[in-house]
Scaffold this motif. Structure first.
Motif, mmCIF file in Angstrom:
data_model
loop_
_atom_site.group_PDB
_atom_site.id
_atom_site.type_symbol
_atom_site.label_atom_id
_atom_site.label_comp_id
_atom_site.label_asym_id
_atom_site.label_seq_id
_atom_site.Cartn_x
_atom_site.Cartn_y
_atom_site.Cartn_z
ATOM 1 N N SER A 1 0.849 -1.189 0.000
ATOM 2 C CA SER A 1 0.000 0.000 0.000
ATOM 3 C C SER A 1 0.883 1.237 0.000
ATOM 4 O O SER A 1 1.959 1.239 0.596
ATOM 5 C CB SER A 1 -0.906 0.003 1.234
ATOM 6 O OG SER A 1 -1.613 1.225 1.339
ATOM 7 N N ILE A 2 0.465 2.278 -0.692
ATOM 8 C CA ILE A 2 1.160 3.561 -0.664
ATOM 9 C C ILE A 2 0.336 4.518 0.185
ATOM 10 O O ILE A 2 -0.877 4.659 -0.022
ATOM 11 C CB ILE A 2 1.356 4.116 -2.085
ATOM 12 C CG1 ILE A 2 2.300 3.206 -2.884
ATOM 13 C CG2 ILE A 2 1.915 5.536 -2.045
ATOM 14 C CD1 ILE A 2 2.496 3.643 -4.319
ATOM 15 N N GLN A 3 0.995 5.166 1.132
ATOM 16 C CA GLN A 3 0.328 6.097 2.037
ATOM 17 C C GLN A 3 1.005 7.464 1.962
ATOM 18 O O GLN A 3 2.209 7.570 1.737
ATOM 19 C CB GLN A 3 0.401 5.581 3.485
ATOM 20 C CG GLN A 3 -0.201 4.199 3.688
ATOM 21 C CD GLN A 3 -1.711 4.198 3.549
ATOM 22 O OE1 GLN A 3 -2.359 5.213 3.803
ATOM 23 N NE2 GLN A 3 -2.280 3.073 3.149
ATOM 24 N N MET A 4 0.218 8.508 2.162
ATOM 25 C CA MET A 4 0.787 9.852 2.249
ATOM 26 C C MET A 4 1.516 10.005 3.578
ATOM 27 O O MET A 4 1.060 9.519 4.617
ATOM 28 C CB MET A 4 -0.324 10.901 2.157
ATOM 29 C CG MET A 4 -1.049 10.941 0.826
ATOM 30 S SD MET A 4 -0.023 11.482 -0.573
ATOM 31 C CE MET A 4 0.428 13.153 -0.070
ATOM 32 N N ARG A 5 2.671 10.678 3.555
ATOM 33 C CA ARG A 5 3.356 10.971 4.810
ATOM 34 C C ARG A 5 2.508 11.969 5.612
ATOM 35 O O ARG A 5 1.851 12.844 5.034
ATOM 36 C CB ARG A 5 4.745 11.553 4.532
ATOM 37 C CG ARG A 5 5.689 10.556 3.862
ATOM 38 C CD ARG A 5 7.101 11.090 3.787
ATOM 39 N NE ARG A 5 7.962 10.211 3.020
ATOM 40 C CZ ARG A 5 8.560 9.122 3.509
ATOM 41 N NH1 ARG A 5 8.379 8.796 4.792
ATOM 42 N NH2 ARG A 5 9.329 8.376 2.746
ATOM 43 N N PRO A 6 2.505 11.833 6.951
ATOM 44 C CA PRO A 6 1.627 12.669 7.782
ATOM 45 C C PRO A 6 1.727 14.163 7.489
ATOM 46 O O PRO A 6 0.711 14.854 7.411
ATOM 47 C CB PRO A 6 2.085 12.333 9.208
ATOM 48 C CG PRO A 6 2.607 10.932 9.101
ATOM 49 C CD PRO A 6 3.257 10.849 7.747
ATOM 50 N N ASN A 7 2.946 14.684 7.316
ATOM 51 C CA ASN A 7 3.101 16.121 7.085
ATOM 52 C C ASN A 7 2.685 16.559 5.684
ATOM 53 O O ASN A 7 2.590 17.764 5.422
ATOM 54 C CB ASN A 7 4.551 16.534 7.322
ATOM 55 C CG ASN A 7 4.952 16.390 8.773
ATOM 56 O OD1 ASN A 7 4.094 16.357 9.661
ATOM 57 N ND2 ASN A 7 6.250 16.303 9.026
ATOM 58 N N TYR A 8 2.477 15.575 4.802
ATOM 59 C CA TYR A 8 2.147 15.887 3.417
ATOM 60 C C TYR A 8 0.751 15.392 3.018
ATOM 61 O O TYR A 8 0.429 15.340 1.831
ATOM 62 C CB TYR A 8 3.169 15.243 2.468
ATOM 63 C CG TYR A 8 4.544 15.862 2.482
ATOM 64 C CD1 TYR A 8 4.711 17.228 2.665
ATOM 65 C CD2 TYR A 8 5.679 15.091 2.284
ATOM 66 C CE1 TYR A 8 5.972 17.808 2.656
ATOM 67 C CE2 TYR A 8 6.945 15.654 2.267
ATOM 68 C CZ TYR A 8 7.088 17.023 2.456
ATOM 69 O OH TYR A 8 8.335 17.596 2.431
ATOM 70 N N ASN A 9 -0.051 15.023 3.953
ATOM 71 C CA ASN A 9 -1.322 14.360 3.646
ATOM 72 C C ASN A 9 -2.355 15.362 3.139
ATOM 73 O O ASN A 9 -3.089 15.971 3.913
ATOM 74 C CB ASN A 9 -1.855 13.638 4.880
ATOM 75 C CG ASN A 9 -3.018 12.714 4.537
ATOM 76 O OD1 ASN A 9 -3.255 12.418 3.367
ATOM 77 N ND2 ASN A 9 -3.739 12.275 5.543
ATOM 78 N N VAL A 10 -2.404 15.546 1.822
ATOM 79 C CA VAL A 10 -3.322 16.520 1.232
ATOM 80 C C VAL A 10 -4.416 15.858 0.386
ATOM 81 O O VAL A 10 -5.300 16.547 -0.109
ATOM 82 C CB VAL A 10 -2.556 17.535 0.356
ATOM 83 C CG1 VAL A 10 -1.641 18.390 1.201
ATOM 84 C CG2 VAL A 10 -1.781 16.828 -0.752
#
Length: 296
Positions: A197-206
């Motif tokens: 799975s690919i997830q957005m990094r917390p600081n970049y979650n847009v």
């Protein structure tokens, strides 16, 4: 071969395919009196989708290209034989605009992890309304998979939803989404059974409001011929962090707003992303060891 000749060949091939498909369905339903061995005879004849809606059967694959469906550590008991059929895939490619795609329907014994050499497995669900990927498959995705030494079919649909949304968002502000920029924005998470799975990094979650699951996504799959002209960048350009920050400086992007119309408006800009000559040389050096790319 000119267009009229291709039409004649295509029509003949279509009739033959339909006869084989009908016989196969009868055998699967147990109504044709065929033995198990006869029902599962391999038919490794690729088919290419040409412009003007023409499908052409190509020469059968050489025996040395065929992979055994028995692969160590690949024993997913819940993965059934594909439900994709030649006629379904042709209709699917017409709908998705998959001109230039060469495909092959897996045999009864084949599974996603056993494509012939030079082919890879893709799921129909990747290109349908819940995920919205397109043909030709963007080189950001093929390059990212190669960098990870992973086949596309290892990634869950949610991974491609994120990539589609990021590519469109970046293109709309004239940012070239490189593999490095993508890696700055996201991370990979193992989901067990080899799936990723690919997830957005917390600081970049847009990217928000994405569907969490795709129903029955494993039921329809087929093999496509792999292109090897998309290099994987070895260097990290200085601007990749700036590009990542530029993408996330936009307001939050809702998956519901990533429409087909919006995607089509961004495709040309997405496809114009270029790799340096140095990156291409590095790619050529790696391409001979890309066995893992078509392994699943």
């Amino acid at each position: 071969m000119d267009t009229p000749q291709r039409v004649l060949v295509s029509e003949s091939a279509r009739q033959l395919r339909e006869e084989r498909e009908a016989a196969s369905l009868i055998a699967r339903d147990g109504q044709g009196g065929a033995s198990e061995g006869e029902a599962s005879l391999p038919d490794f004849i690729p088919c290419c989708y040409h412009p003007e809606g023409i499908f052409e059967d190509l020469p059968a694959l050489a025996p040395e290209q065929i992979r055994s469906p028995v692969v160590e550590e690949q024993t997913w008991e819940n993965v059934e034989e594909t439900r994709s059929t030649p006629s379904r895939v042709k209709a699917f490619l017409r709908e998705c605009g998959g001109v230039g795609v060469t495909f092959l329907i897996p045999t009864r014994s084949q599974r996603p992890w056993s494509p012939p050499l030079g082919f890879q497995c893709i799921y129909e669900s990747y290109f349908q309304s819940e995920t919205k990927l397109w043909f030709p498959i963007p080189r950001l995705i093929t390059s990212y998979a190669r960098r990870r030494d992973a086949a596309m079919s290892l990634f869950l649909n949610g991974a491609f939803r994120i990539l589609v949304a990021l590519m469109v968002t970046a293109a709309e502000i004239d940012i070239s989404m490189s593999v490095q920029t993508l890696e700055e924005l996201t991370y990979v998470k193992s989901m067990g059974d080899g799936l990723l799975s690919i997830q957005m990094r917390p600081n970049y979650n847009v990217i928000v409001d994405r569907p969490s699951r795709t129903a029955n996504w494993q039921r329809f799959y087929f093999f496509v011929k792999s292109d090897v002209d998309h290099p994987d960048s070895a260097s990290y350009p200085e601007e990749f962090i700036a590009n990542a920050r530029a993408v996330v400086s936009c307001v939050q992007v809702s998956w519901k707003d990533i429409t087909v119309k919006r995607i089509r408006g961004a495709i040309d800009r997405i496809s114009k992303s270029k790799f340096s000559f140095r990156d291409y040389i590095f790619f050529l050096a790696r391409v001979c060891s890309l066995e893992a790319f078509i392994r699943i």
